[in-house]
Design a protein around this motif. Structure first.
Motif, PDB file in Angstrom:
ATOM      1  N   ASP A 109       6.640  -0.024 -23.031  1.00  0.00           N
ATOM      2  CA  ASP A 109       5.689   1.039 -22.702  1.00  0.00           C
ATOM      3  C   ASP A 109       5.592   1.282 -21.202  1.00  0.00           C
ATOM      4  O   ASP A 109       5.060   2.308 -20.777  1.00  0.00           O
ATOM      5  CB  ASP A 109       4.301   0.704 -23.260  1.00  0.00           C
ATOM      6  CG  ASP A 109       4.280   0.732 -24.780  1.00  0.00           C
ATOM      7  OD1 ASP A 109       5.158   1.382 -25.377  1.00  0.00           O
ATOM      8  OD2 ASP A 109       3.385   0.094 -25.364  1.00  0.00           O
ATOM      9  N   LEU A 110       6.073   0.346 -20.398  1.00  0.00           N
ATOM     10  CA  LEU A 110       6.044   0.529 -18.944  1.00  0.00           C
ATOM     11  C   LEU A 110       7.204   1.388 -18.457  1.00  0.00           C
ATOM     12  O   LEU A 110       7.076   2.100 -17.463  1.00  0.00           O
ATOM     13  CB  LEU A 110       6.087  -0.829 -18.234  1.00  0.00           C
ATOM     14  CG  LEU A 110       4.852  -1.696 -18.361  1.00  0.00           C
ATOM     15  CD1 LEU A 110       5.106  -3.062 -17.744  1.00  0.00           C
ATOM     16  CD2 LEU A 110       3.656  -1.028 -17.721  1.00  0.00           C
ATOM     17  N   ALA A 111       8.330   1.307 -19.144  1.00  0.00           N
ATOM     18  CA  ALA A 111       9.524   2.041 -18.717  1.00  0.00           C
ATOM     19  C   ALA A 111       9.253   3.542 -18.699  1.00  0.00           C
ATOM     20  O   ALA A 111       8.678   4.097 -19.625  1.00  0.00           O
ATOM     21  CB  ALA A 111      10.689   1.724 -19.636  1.00  0.00           C
ATOM     22  N   GLY A 112       9.654   4.182 -17.629  1.00  0.00           N
ATOM     23  CA  GLY A 112       9.485   5.622 -17.477  1.00  0.00           C
ATOM     24  C   GLY A 112       8.212   6.028 -16.753  1.00  0.00           C
ATOM     25  O   GLY A 112       8.070   7.182 -16.366  1.00  0.00           O
ATOM     26  N   ARG A 113       7.283   5.099 -16.541  1.00  0.00           N
ATOM     27  CA  ARG A 113       6.037   5.452 -15.834  1.00  0.00           C
ATOM     28  C   ARG A 113       6.302   5.639 -14.350  1.00  0.00           C
ATOM     29  O   ARG A 113       7.133   4.956 -13.756  1.00  0.00           O
ATOM     30  CB  ARG A 113       4.981   4.367 -16.020  1.00  0.00           C
ATOM     31  CG  ARG A 113       4.479   4.266 -17.443  1.00  0.00           C
ATOM     32  CD  ARG A 113       3.350   3.281 -17.525  1.00  0.00           C
ATOM     33  NE  ARG A 113       2.924   3.104 -18.913  1.00  0.00           N
ATOM     34  CZ  ARG A 113       1.709   2.747 -19.260  1.00  0.00           C
ATOM     35  NH1 ARG A 113       0.795   2.515 -18.342  1.00  0.00           N
ATOM     36  NH2 ARG A 113       1.404   2.595 -20.522  1.00  0.00           N
ATOM     37  N   LEU A 114       5.565   6.568 -13.752  1.00  0.00           N
ATOM     38  CA  LEU A 114       5.670   6.792 -12.315  1.00  0.00           C
ATOM     39  C   LEU A 114       4.926   5.696 -11.564  1.00  0.00           C
ATOM     40  O   LEU A 114       3.858   5.264 -11.984  1.00  0.00           O
ATOM     41  CB  LEU A 114       5.075   8.153 -11.937  1.00  0.00           C
ATOM     42  CG  LEU A 114       5.790   9.381 -12.497  1.00  0.00           C
ATOM     43  CD1 LEU A 114       5.043  10.641 -12.099  1.00  0.00           C
ATOM     44  CD2 LEU A 114       7.221   9.433 -12.020  1.00  0.00           C
ATOM     45  N   LEU A 115       5.478   5.259 -10.439  1.00  0.00           N
ATOM     46  CA  LEU A 115       4.837   4.295  -9.558  1.00  0.00           C
ATOM     47  C   LEU A 115       4.154   5.092  -8.453  1.00  0.00           C
ATOM     48  O   LEU A 115       4.815   5.822  -7.713  1.00  0.00           O
ATOM     49  CB  LEU A 115       5.862   3.327  -8.964  1.00  0.00           C
ATOM     50  CG  LEU A 115       5.294   2.265  -8.036  1.00  0.00           C
ATOM     51  CD1 LEU A 115       4.493   1.239  -8.847  1.00  0.00           C
ATOM     52  CD2 LEU A 115       6.409   1.579  -7.275  1.00  0.00           C
ATOM     53  N   LEU A 116       2.821   4.975  -8.368  1.00  0.00           N
ATOM     54  CA  LEU A 116       2.036   5.764  -7.420  1.00  0.00           C
ATOM     55  C   LEU A 116       1.518   4.915  -6.276  1.00  0.00           C
ATOM     56  O   LEU A 116       1.240   3.731  -6.442  1.00  0.00           O
ATOM     57  CB  LEU A 116       0.840   6.400  -8.130  1.00  0.00           C
ATOM     58  CG  LEU A 116       1.130   7.260  -9.353  1.00  0.00           C
ATOM     59  CD1 LEU A 116      -0.175   7.757  -9.959  1.00  0.00           C
ATOM     60  CD2 LEU A 116       2.036   8.415  -8.998  1.00  0.00           C
ATOM     61  N   GLN A 117       1.347   5.545  -5.130  1.00  0.00           N
ATOM     62  CA  GLN A 117       0.706   4.904  -3.984  1.00  0.00           C
ATOM     63  C   GLN A 117      -0.807   4.939  -4.202  1.00  0.00           C
ATOM     64  O   GLN A 117      -1.336   5.956  -4.648  1.00  0.00           O
ATOM     65  CB  GLN A 117       1.081   5.649  -2.710  1.00  0.00           C
ATOM     66  CG  GLN A 117       0.612   4.976  -1.451  1.00  0.00           C
ATOM     67  CD  GLN A 117       1.170   5.665  -0.217  1.00  0.00           C
ATOM     68  OE1 GLN A 117       2.146   6.399  -0.291  1.00  0.00           O
ATOM     69  NE2 GLN A 117       0.543   5.425   0.904  1.00  0.00           N
ATOM     70  N   PRO A 118      -1.522   3.857  -3.887  1.00  0.00           N
ATOM     71  CA  PRO A 118      -2.960   3.809  -4.180  1.00  0.00           C
ATOM     72  C   PRO A 118      -3.812   4.551  -3.161  1.00  0.00           C
ATOM     73  O   PRO A 118      -4.551   3.956  -2.389  1.00  0.00           O
ATOM     74  CB  PRO A 118      -3.266   2.306  -4.170  1.00  0.00           C
ATOM     75  CG  PRO A 118      -2.293   1.764  -3.194  1.00  0.00           C
ATOM     76  CD  PRO A 118      -1.043   2.590  -3.362  1.00  0.00           C
ATOM     77  N   GLU A 119      -3.716   5.848  -3.143  1.00  0.00           N
ATOM     78  CA  GLU A 119      -4.586   6.674  -2.316  1.00  0.00           C
ATOM     79  C   GLU A 119      -4.908   7.943  -3.089  1.00  0.00           C
ATOM     80  O   GLU A 119      -4.314   8.209  -4.127  1.00  0.00           O
ATOM     81  CB  GLU A 119      -3.953   6.978  -0.966  1.00  0.00           C
ATOM     82  CG  GLU A 119      -2.655   7.716  -1.028  1.00  0.00           C
ATOM     83  CD  GLU A 119      -2.045   7.913   0.346  1.00  0.00           C
ATOM     84  OE1 GLU A 119      -1.492   9.004   0.553  1.00  0.00           O
ATOM     85  OE2 GLU A 119      -2.125   7.017   1.184  1.00  0.00           O
ATOM     86  N   GLU A 120      -5.848   8.712  -2.578  1.00  0.00           N
ATOM     87  CA  GLU A 120      -6.362   9.852  -3.331  1.00  0.00           C
ATOM     88  C   GLU A 120      -5.291  10.860  -3.723  1.00  0.00           C
ATOM     89  O   GLU A 120      -5.294  11.389  -4.829  1.00  0.00           O
ATOM     90  CB  GLU A 120      -7.460  10.551  -2.529  1.00  0.00           C
ATOM     91  CG  GLU A 120      -8.201  11.579  -3.327  1.00  0.00           C
ATOM     92  CD  GLU A 120      -9.424  12.105  -2.614  1.00  0.00           C
ATOM     93  OE1 GLU A 120      -9.922  13.150  -3.047  1.00  0.00           O
ATOM     94  OE2 GLU A 120      -9.870  11.493  -1.650  1.00  0.00           O
ATOM     95  N   SER A 121      -4.331  11.128  -2.841  1.00  0.00           N
ATOM     96  CA  SER A 121      -3.296  12.123  -3.166  1.00  0.00           C
ATOM     97  C   SER A 121      -2.250  11.574  -4.125  1.00  0.00           C
ATOM     98  O   SER A 121      -1.477  12.331  -4.688  1.00  0.00           O
ATOM     99  CB  SER A 121      -2.615  12.599  -1.885  1.00  0.00           C
ATOM    100  OG  SER A 121      -1.985  11.524  -1.237  1.00  0.00           O
ATOM    101  N   GLN A 122      -2.197  10.271  -4.331  1.00  0.00           N
ATOM    102  CA  GLN A 122      -1.315   9.579  -5.274  1.00  0.00           C
ATOM    103  C   GLN A 122       0.148  10.019  -5.179  1.00  0.00           C
ATOM    104  O   GLN A 122       0.747  10.464  -6.154  1.00  0.00           O
ATOM    105  CB  GLN A 122      -1.820   9.746  -6.705  1.00  0.00           C
ATOM    106  CG  GLN A 122      -3.172   9.142  -6.924  1.00  0.00           C
ATOM    107  CD  GLN A 122      -3.686   9.350  -8.333  1.00  0.00           C
ATOM    108  OE1 GLN A 122      -3.311  10.280  -9.016  1.00  0.00           O
ATOM    109  NE2 GLN A 122      -4.549   8.456  -8.775  1.00  0.00           N
ATOM    110  N   PRO A 123       0.772   9.855  -4.002  1.00  0.00           N
ATOM    111  CA  PRO A 123       2.190  10.200  -3.906  1.00  0.00           C
ATOM    112  C   PRO A 123       3.033   9.304  -4.815  1.00  0.00           C
ATOM    113  O   PRO A 123       2.738   8.134  -5.000  1.00  0.00           O
ATOM    114  CB  PRO A 123       2.549   9.950  -2.443  1.00  0.00           C
ATOM    115  CG  PRO A 123       1.327   9.487  -1.777  1.00  0.00           C
ATOM    116  CD  PRO A 123       0.222   9.380  -2.755  1.00  0.00           C
TER     117      PRO A 123
END
Length: 174
Positions: free
Chosen positions: A61-75
Motif C-alpha cells: 500500500d506504500l508503493a506509488g505514494r508521493l513523498l512530500l516535504q513537511p511544509e504547508e505548500s507540500q512540495p
C-alpha cells in the motif's frame, strides 16, 4: 462632530493600524516540531517516530505514494517504490527521484532532484510518516534526501508487498 470626538477617533484608528502593521511584520518564527532537524541520526529519528502513533500498513500500500516535504505548500520530493531490509536488519523506504528529466513535461506533477534521469535512494522508515494518501519526509531535509547515495539493489533484500510494518502518522501541515 466635535474636535474632541474627531481626535479620539483618529487616535483609535492610528492605534488599530499600528497593531495590524505589527501583526504582519515578518520575523523569525520558531521551527515547528514536525520539521526535520539537520544532522539527525537514525536513533533520533526513531525516538521521534515512536511518538507519531505508529500504525500497521501493508508494504504494497506504500508503493506509488508521493513523498512530500513537511511544509504547508507540500512540495513533492519523490515517489515511494517499495521497502527493503538492509544487511543489519534496518527497514528502509525506497524512493524514486525523477531528476530534471522527470515527467513534468507531460503535465504531471514534477518530482525534482539535482541530477538527470531517475534514481533510487533508500530512506530509513523512521524518517517518514503517513500523511493521508501520501508519505511525509520527517527525519531528513530535502538536501539530505538528494545527497543520499543511489540504492544498490544487490545490497538489500526486498520486503514482500503483503508484509505489514508500522509507520507513524502525522497531521496536515497547514
Amino acid at each position: 462632530m466635535s474636535a474632541r470626538t474627531a481626535s479620539g477617533l483618529a487616535a483609535c484608528l492610528t492605534l488599530a493600524l499600528s497593531v495590524a502593521a505589527q501583526a504582519q511584520t515578518a520575523g523569525p518564527s520558531p521551527a515547528p516540531g514536525h520539521m526535520p532537524v539537520p544532522g539527525m541520526t537514525v536513533p533520533d529519528m526513531a525516538a521521534r517516530a515512536a511518538r507519531r502513533f505508529p500504525q500497521p500498513v501493508r508494504v504494497g500500500d506504500l508503493a506509488g505514494r508521493l513523498l512530500l516535504q513537511p511544509e504547508e505548500s507540500q512540495p513533492v520530493l519523490g515517489r515511494v517504490t517499495g521497502l527493503v531490509r538492509r544487511g543489519d536488519g534496518a527497514l528502509e523506504v525506497v524512493v524514486r527521484l525523477d531528476g530534471a528529466w522527470g515527467l513534468g513535461w507531460l503535465g504531471l506533477q514534477r518530482i525534482e532532484w539535482s541530477g538527470f534521469g531517475p534514481r533510487l535512494v533508500a530512506v530509513p522508515v523512521e524518517a517518514v510518516a503517513l500523511l493521508g494518501e501520501h508519505v511525509a519526509l520527517m527525519g531528513l531535509t530535502p538536501e539530505r534526501l538528494r545527497a543520499l547515495p543511489s540504492l544498490a539493489p544487490d545490497s538489500v533484500a526486498e520486503i514482500p508487498p503483503d508484509a505489514t510494518i508500522r509507520v507513524g502518522i502525522v497531521r496536515p501541515f497547514h
